[in-house]
Design a protein around this motif. Sequence first.
Motif, PDB file in Angstrom:
ATOM      1  N   VAL A  55     -36.232 -35.775   1.117  1.00 56.88           N
ATOM      2  CA  VAL A  55     -37.090 -34.677   1.557  1.00 56.88           C
ATOM      3  C   VAL A  55     -36.983 -34.559   3.072  1.00 56.88           C
ATOM      4  O   VAL A  55     -36.436 -35.435   3.741  1.00 56.88           O
ATOM      5  CB  VAL A  55     -38.571 -34.891   1.165  1.00 56.88           C
ATOM      6  N   ASN A  66     -43.175 -27.554   1.606  1.00 50.25           N
ATOM      7  CA  ASN A  66     -41.870 -27.475   0.983  1.00 50.25           C
ATOM      8  C   ASN A  66     -41.094 -28.753   1.283  1.00 50.25           C
ATOM      9  O   ASN A  66     -40.741 -29.008   2.424  1.00 50.25           O
ATOM     10  CB  ASN A  66     -41.111 -26.259   1.549  1.00 50.25           C
ATOM     11  N   ASN A  68     -38.074 -29.437   0.582  1.00 49.81           N
ATOM     12  CA  ASN A  68     -36.648 -29.198   0.789  1.00 49.81           C
ATOM     13  C   ASN A  68     -36.320 -29.016   2.265  1.00 49.81           C
ATOM     14  O   ASN A  68     -37.151 -28.567   3.061  1.00 49.81           O
ATOM     15  CB  ASN A  68     -36.196 -27.958   0.015  1.00 49.81           C
TER      16      ASN A  68
END
Length: 71
Positions: A55, A66, A68
Motif C-alpha cells: 500500500v 485509497n 493504492n
Amino acid sequence: MQFKNLRAIREDRDIKQKQVAEILNVSQNTYSQYETGIISLTAEVLIKLADYYNVSIDYLLDRTDNPNFLK
C-alpha cells in the motif's frame, strides 16, 4: 497521533502485532506504540510497512482512504 489505517489493514488481514514486529525487527510492544502513535514512525519503518502491505505510505499515515499507489 494514532494511525487507524495501519491497525485496520493488519486486522483485516488477520495478522498479529507480533508478526509485523518480527518483520520490522522490533518488539511487539514497540510495534504497538507505532500503531497508537506513542512512537513516531521513521521513514525506514514506513517503507517496510508499505512494501509488506503493498500500500502507499499516505494510506498508512491516514492521508488517504485509497490504499493504492497514485499513478
